[in-house]
Design a protein around this motif. Structure first.
Motif, PDB file in Angstrom:
ATOM      1  N   GLY A 147      10.666 -45.038  43.530  1.00 28.79           N
ATOM      2  CA  GLY A 147       9.896 -45.616  44.642  1.00 28.79           C
ATOM      3  C   GLY A 147       9.816 -44.893  45.812  1.00 28.79           C
ATOM      4  O   GLY A 147       9.413 -43.572  45.918  1.00 28.79           O
ATOM      5  N   ALA A 148      10.308 -45.438  47.016  1.00 27.56           N
ATOM      6  CA  ALA A 148       9.833 -44.950  48.210  1.00 27.56           C
ATOM      7  C   ALA A 148      11.113 -44.178  48.658  1.00 27.56           C
ATOM      8  O   ALA A 148      11.170 -43.549  49.969  1.00 27.56           O
ATOM      9  CB  ALA A 148      10.080 -46.056  49.463  1.00 27.56           C
ATOM     10  N   SER A 149      12.053 -43.998  47.889  1.00 21.13           N
ATOM     11  CA  SER A 149      13.240 -42.816  48.086  1.00 21.13           C
ATOM     12  C   SER A 149      12.691 -41.507  48.153  1.00 21.13           C
ATOM     13  O   SER A 149      11.781 -40.949  47.574  1.00 21.13           O
ATOM     14  CB  SER A 149      14.312 -42.974  47.253  1.00 21.13           C
ATOM     15  OG  SER A 149      15.433 -41.898  47.418  1.00 21.13           O
ATOM     16  N   ASN A 150      13.136 -40.743  49.366  1.00 15.80           N
ATOM     17  CA  ASN A 150      12.856 -39.214  49.554  1.00 15.80           C
ATOM     18  C   ASN A 150      14.056 -38.421  49.456  1.00 15.80           C
ATOM     19  O   ASN A 150      13.922 -37.294  49.748  1.00 15.80           O
ATOM     20  CB  ASN A 150      12.058 -39.181  50.888  1.00 15.80           C
ATOM     21  CG  ASN A 150      10.689 -39.805  50.890  1.00 15.80           C
ATOM     22  OD1 ASN A 150       9.925 -39.740  49.851  1.00 15.80           O
ATOM     23  ND2 ASN A 150      10.563 -40.369  51.999  1.00 15.80           N
ATOM     24  N   ARG A 151      15.141 -39.246  49.165  1.00 23.17           N
ATOM     25  CA  ARG A 151      16.390 -38.364  49.122  1.00 23.17           C
ATOM     26  C   ARG A 151      16.406 -37.208  47.998  1.00 23.17           C
ATOM     27  O   ARG A 151      17.000 -36.048  48.359  1.00 23.17           O
ATOM     28  CB  ARG A 151      17.422 -39.321  48.551  1.00 23.17           C
ATOM     29  CG  ARG A 151      18.809 -38.824  48.768  1.00 23.17           C
ATOM     30  CD  ARG A 151      19.823 -39.648  48.506  1.00 23.17           C
ATOM     31  NE  ARG A 151      20.080 -40.629  49.714  1.00 23.17           N
ATOM     32  CZ  ARG A 151      20.873 -41.791  49.703  1.00 23.17           C
ATOM     33  NH1 ARG A 151      21.759 -42.078  48.672  1.00 23.17           N
ATOM     34  NH2 ARG A 151      20.682 -42.629  50.970  1.00 23.17           N
ATOM     35  N   TYR A 152      15.977 -37.510  46.831  1.00 21.78           N
ATOM     36  CA  TYR A 152      15.801 -36.485  45.941  1.00 21.78           C
ATOM     37  C   TYR A 152      14.492 -36.198  45.279  1.00 21.78           C
ATOM     38  O   TYR A 152      13.801 -36.971  45.463  1.00 21.78           O
ATOM     39  CB  TYR A 152      16.670 -36.749  44.500  1.00 21.78           C
ATOM     40  CG  TYR A 152      18.202 -36.858  44.780  1.00 21.78           C
ATOM     41  CD1 TYR A 152      19.199 -35.769  45.535  1.00 21.78           C
ATOM     42  CD2 TYR A 152      18.803 -38.141  44.605  1.00 21.78           C
ATOM     43  CE1 TYR A 152      20.334 -36.014  45.683  1.00 21.78           C
ATOM     44  CE2 TYR A 152      20.168 -38.358  45.156  1.00 21.78           C
ATOM     45  CZ  TYR A 152      20.912 -37.229  45.551  1.00 21.78           C
ATOM     46  OH  TYR A 152      22.346 -37.598  46.066  1.00 21.78           O
ATOM     47  N   ASP A 153      14.306 -34.895  44.611  1.00 26.33           N
ATOM     48  CA  ASP A 153      12.933 -34.898  43.981  1.00 26.33           C
ATOM     49  C   ASP A 153      12.835 -35.298  42.565  1.00 26.33           C
ATOM     50  O   ASP A 153      12.931 -34.267  41.687  1.00 26.33           O
ATOM     51  CB  ASP A 153      12.638 -33.417  44.324  1.00 26.33           C
ATOM     52  CG  ASP A 153      12.147 -33.127  45.490  1.00 26.33           C
ATOM     53  OD1 ASP A 153      11.404 -33.825  46.392  1.00 26.33           O
ATOM     54  OD2 ASP A 153      12.549 -31.892  45.814  1.00 26.33           O
ATOM     55  N   TYR A 154      12.636 -36.633  42.469  1.00 24.15           N
ATOM     56  CA  TYR A 154      12.637 -37.226  41.107  1.00 24.15           C
ATOM     57  C   TYR A 154      11.384 -36.931  40.488  1.00 24.15           C
ATOM     58  O   TYR A 154      10.294 -37.235  40.979  1.00 24.15           O
ATOM     59  CB  TYR A 154      12.797 -38.620  41.117  1.00 24.15           C
ATOM     60  CG  TYR A 154      14.108 -39.152  41.457  1.00 24.15           C
ATOM     61  CD1 TYR A 154      15.401 -39.154  40.463  1.00 24.15           C
ATOM     62  CD2 TYR A 154      14.559 -39.746  42.741  1.00 24.15           C
ATOM     63  CE1 TYR A 154      16.447 -39.520  40.974  1.00 24.15           C
ATOM     64  CE2 TYR A 154      15.607 -39.946  43.216  1.00 24.15           C
ATOM     65  CZ  TYR A 154      16.914 -39.973  42.166  1.00 24.15           C
ATOM     66  OH  TYR A 154      18.121 -40.298  42.360  1.00 24.15           O
ATOM     67  N   LEU A 155      11.375 -36.022  39.482  1.00 22.67           N
ATOM     68  CA  LEU A 155       9.920 -35.609  38.734  1.00 22.67           C
ATOM     69  C   LEU A 155      10.226 -36.225  37.159  1.00 22.67           C
ATOM     70  O   LEU A 155      11.132 -35.212  36.256  1.00 22.67           O
ATOM     71  CB  LEU A 155       9.752 -34.385  38.735  1.00 22.67           C
ATOM     72  CG  LEU A 155       9.343 -33.979  40.338  1.00 22.67           C
ATOM     73  CD1 LEU A 155       9.342 -32.609  40.470  1.00 22.67           C
ATOM     74  CD2 LEU A 155       7.959 -34.388  40.657  1.00 22.67           C
ATOM     75  N   VAL A 156       9.598 -37.131  36.471  1.00 20.58           N
ATOM     76  CA  VAL A 156       9.718 -37.403  35.136  1.00 20.58           C
ATOM     77  C   VAL A 156       8.467 -36.757  34.356  1.00 20.58           C
ATOM     78  O   VAL A 156       7.240 -36.693  34.573  1.00 20.58           O
ATOM     79  CB  VAL A 156       9.430 -38.812  34.900  1.00 20.58           C
ATOM     80  CG1 VAL A 156       9.799 -39.108  33.273  1.00 20.58           C
ATOM     81  CG2 VAL A 156      10.486 -39.634  35.334  1.00 20.58           C
ATOM     82  N   LEU A 157       9.200 -35.689  33.882  1.00 14.00           N
ATOM     83  CA  LEU A 157       8.245 -34.456  32.927  1.00 14.00           C
ATOM     84  C   LEU A 157       7.970 -34.967  31.461  1.00 14.00           C
ATOM     85  O   LEU A 157       8.814 -35.038  30.616  1.00 14.00           O
ATOM     86  CB  LEU A 157       8.605 -33.093  33.109  1.00 14.00           C
ATOM     87  CG  LEU A 157       9.137 -32.890  34.515  1.00 14.00           C
ATOM     88  CD1 LEU A 157       9.553 -31.321  34.417  1.00 14.00           C
ATOM     89  CD2 LEU A 157       7.937 -32.799  35.375  1.00 14.00           C
ATOM     90  N   ARG A 158       6.756 -35.264  31.049  1.00 15.26           N
ATOM     91  CA  ARG A 158       6.355 -35.701  29.730  1.00 15.26           C
ATOM     92  C   ARG A 158       7.272 -37.075  29.223  1.00 15.26           C
ATOM     93  O   ARG A 158       7.563 -37.094  28.171  1.00 15.26           O
ATOM     94  CB  ARG A 158       6.182 -34.615  28.803  1.00 15.26           C
ATOM     95  CG  ARG A 158       5.085 -33.687  29.123  1.00 15.26           C
ATOM     96  CD  ARG A 158       4.798 -32.728  27.992  1.00 15.26           C
ATOM     97  NE  ARG A 158       3.484 -32.122  28.298  1.00 15.26           N
ATOM     98  CZ  ARG A 158       2.955 -30.949  27.571  1.00 15.26           C
ATOM     99  NH1 ARG A 158       3.745 -30.447  26.629  1.00 15.26           N
ATOM    100  NH2 ARG A 158       1.852 -30.604  27.891  1.00 15.26           N
ATOM    101  N   GLY A 159       7.742 -37.788  30.045  1.00 15.93           N
ATOM    102  CA  GLY A 159       8.516 -39.135  29.590  1.00 15.93           C
ATOM    103  C   GLY A 159      10.066 -38.733  29.755  1.00 15.93           C
ATOM    104  O   GLY A 159      10.503 -39.726  29.437  1.00 15.93           O
TER     105      GLY A 159
END
Length: 693
Positions: free
Chosen positions: A86-98
């Motif tokens: 959600g609104a967190s900018n601490r890490y670069d969360y990227l879910v790739l193809r699930g």
């Protein structure tokens, strides 16, 4: 294999038709412009000659949208879910193809892995102000990079010194007390233009929507490039980064956020922690070099090296489930981590011809080493009323610290052959890795160890028609070490993934427009799973991901640019050993669609004005692996308005207004399970003024 909804397919085909018409005459008078997908091959390979799905995000794209993190830069990329926390900018969360495994640590910078420790708080980030472009490679990429998620990887390319003088200074303000200042200067240092420098810096801070929590960042990157001879070049670079305040990073129960609890909802600005026990500080230092020597027109050698140090300190009071009708249970977590890492990649690229075939051969040896000393604390706190919070509580208990030394060492040898045979483009590659991992409890001396070898391969074929159409098919594999231990205290064997992908790319001659459709099927085996009655993990799991992605980047007219994306992702928990077997994985939107359009006025009284509008849609996201609840679908609108003041006599000055979540939608972005759901970011309004020279 799933297929796109008829409406999505119709929109895609209609867009392609309009674009072909708009470019029919322009293509004849423009020279061919090449969009490369370098991260997928580690060589300069055109987008429509790469038999794998790659999304390229250029600097000007995320600058126009006002993105201040890599995850926000990827908001309009199909197959990439960017709202995991959600609104967190601490890490670069990227879910790739699930695939969520490795979503924090599966990033690369200038061809080398960003040496984070995915099983700890030591996940590093690079601010996009320092980047030239971002490539998202979809599907396994272990054949060139070693350990990686089967969903893909995110390759970031830094800005580098240039041999022409230029610079930019930027100031920004916004709601939530946003304020920022940044600069970027580059140019030659000598009359012969053999030595060039670049210095880039940033200072940024803001409040957040969550009580007293703040964000603050300072970063600086000095660089020097030297053309030692006409055939040899050397670039020295450093990236110094400090986050004194790391923002918010916590979740709340599904009941009370995504749905009512006794007729009430928790406010999306609720802070469940304690100000005196809320802390996240991160310092990063990355220092390295890039050396290239051209032995001849056909043979080039490269060496890239980077040394990394990172220190992280964390304190957090978080909620975990309801204690009563209105009160939440609370616990305490802390971390003190010191990471040191080294990564080096040695390459030899040869271009040669055998008969009718032209070869681009790439041979390489790379090495990664990482040590992370961690101390993790935990405790308990009094409950808090989610609807009438009172702060100032003290901890009720502290538990013994966990002290670990986490070590990783990987050596890989790889070979790739890209063949051009008439209109055919073939890609064959293989890699062998040696991986050693040891997690040692510093109090007991017990070590969980993994000593393993892995082979990864890739085979792809593409046919490039003269009109720019390029159908392709490929098969790729991957491996990813597990951080979990079995009943003997040993680390679980690495997970293994394989993908079959087929698709169609199209880049009209003389343009940078690009269109693609990809269908994929990924299987990941040997996952670490845990039964509720046991304290250890078993290597029995299997996940299957399949779907389709459509993407279009086009200039419909000289004034109007359009980016359209759609992805259908179906992720199934094929083997879990529990009641969740056969369910859909959570944290993955089954349907994700986006469109961004930007119009620039080039003539008349409004010349220099541009306006952009984007819409993002997310649907069918399960909140837990048991599939008991779904996150309500949500749609977000973003907008921008810019003006080049050179038209008003202020040469080099421009202004921009960015608004994300324009309609101030209140929503839950995703859930890791029923107890941890994450509010999405509220509306953000930001204005910047830039001076370029």
């Amino acid at each position: 294999m799933p297929t796109p909804r008829p409406l999505a397919l119709a929109v895609s085909l209609a867009t392609a038709s309009l674009t072909l018409t708009a470019h029919a005459e322009e293509a004849e008078r423009l020279s061919t412009l090449t969009v490369t997908a370098q991260a997928a091959t580690k060589t300069e390979t055109p987008f429509n000659e790469t038999p794998q799905s790659v999304s390229v995000i250029e600097n000007e794209e995320w600058e126009a949208r006002g993105a201040e993190t890599v995850q926000r830069a990827a908001d309009y990329t199909p197959g990439v879910y960017t709202n995991q926390i959600g609104a967190s900018n601490r890490y670069d969360y990227l879910v790739l193809r699930g695939f969520t495994d490795g979503s924090v640590s599966n990033t690369f910078l200038d061809g080398l892995k960003v040496m984070s420790d995915g099983g700890s708080f030591s996940s590093l980030v690079v601010d996009p102000w320092f980047l030239e472009r971002i490539e998202v490679v979809k599907g396994p990429a272990s054949v060139l990079y070693g350990r990686a998620s089967p969903g893909g990887l995110v390759a970031q390319t830094s800005k580098r010194p240039e041999f022409e003088h230029s610079g930019e200074v930027r100031l920004g303000i916004g709601n939530n007390a946003q304020r920022s200042a940044a600069f970027d200067l580059t140019g030659p240092l000598d009359d012969e233009r053999r030595v060039a420098f670049r210095v880039t810096g940033l200072a940024r801070a803001a409040d957040t929507q969550f009580g007293p929590v703040e964000e603050e960042r300072y970063a600086f990157a000095p660089q020097l490039s030297w053309d030692v001879t006409d055939a040899t070049s050397l670039t020295l670079h450093a990236y110094l980064h400090k986050d004194p305040e790391g923002g918010y990073h916590s979740g709340l129960p599904y009941e009370g956020t995504a749905e009512d609890r006794n007729g009430r909802r928790i406010s999306n600005d609720f802070f469940e922690g304690e100000e005196d026990f809320d802390k996240f500080e991160r310092e990063q230092t990355l220092v390295g070099y890039e050396l290239e020597h051209r032995f001849s027109d056909a043979l080039t050698g490269r060496q890239t090296l980077r040394y990394t140090e990172s220190d992280v300190e964390l304190e957090q009071v978080y909620a975990f489930g309801w204690a009563s009708d209105t009160e939440l249970n609370r616990y305490y977590s802390s971390g003190d981590e010191s990471l040191k890492a080294l990564a080096v990649d040695n390459q030899l690229e040869a271009r040669l011809t055998t008969g009718a075939a032209e070869h681009t051969l790439l041979a390489g040896v790379d090495y990664q080493q990482r040590d992370n000393d961690v101390v993790w604390g935990s405790g308990a706190f009094p409950t808090i009323d989610a609807f009438d919070p009172q702060y100032g509580a003290e901890p009720t208990a502290f538990y013994p610290d966990v002290r670990q030394k986490r070590e990783l060492e990987q050596t890989g040898v790889y070979l790739q052959d890209q063949l051009a045979l008439g209109n055919w483009r073939l890609n064959l590659g293989g890699r062998h890795d040696w991986v050693d991992i040891a997690n040692t409890d510093r109090d007991t001396g017990v070590t969980g160890e993994l000593d393993d070898t892995q082979f990864s391969g890739r085979a792809g074929a593409l046919y490039l028609f003269d009109n720019g159409l390029a159908p392709y098919a490929s098969y790729t594999t991957s491996f990813s070490p597990n951080a979990a231990t079995d009943q003997n205290g040993d680390l679980i064997e690495p997970s293994q993934g394989e993908q079959v992908e087929t698709g169609l790319k199209f880049q009209p001659a003389g343009t940078q427009d690009r269109y693609s459709v990809a269908l994929f099927h990924i299987t990941q085996e040997n996952l670490a799973t845990k039964r509720a009655s046991e304290t250890f993990f078993r290597a029995t799991g299997e996940i299957e991901s399949q779907g389709v992605e459509l993407e279009a980047h086009t200039r419909l007219t000289d004034n109007l640019r359009l980016q359209v994306g759609y992805s259908y992702t179906d992720v199934t928990l094929e083997k879990t050993g529990d009641a969740n077997e056969g369910n859909t994985d959570n944290w993955v939107p089954r349907h994700q669609a986006s469109v961004w359009g930007q119009y620039t006025v080039q003539q008349g009284g409004l010349a220099g004005l541009d306006a952009g509008l984007g819409v993002r849609y997310y649907a069918d996201i399960y909140a837990d692996e048991a599939n008991t609840e779904k996150v309500p679908d949500y749609t977000l609108v973003d907008a921008t308005l810019g003006y080049d003041l050179a038209k008003a006599g202020f040469e080099g000055v421009s202004a921009r207004l960015n608004v994300s979540n324009l309609l101030d939608e209140e929503y839950v972005a995703g859930c890791s399970d029923i107890d941890f759901c994450y509010f999405g970011a509220e509306r953000s309004v930001k204005a910047t003024v830039s001076y370029t020279f």
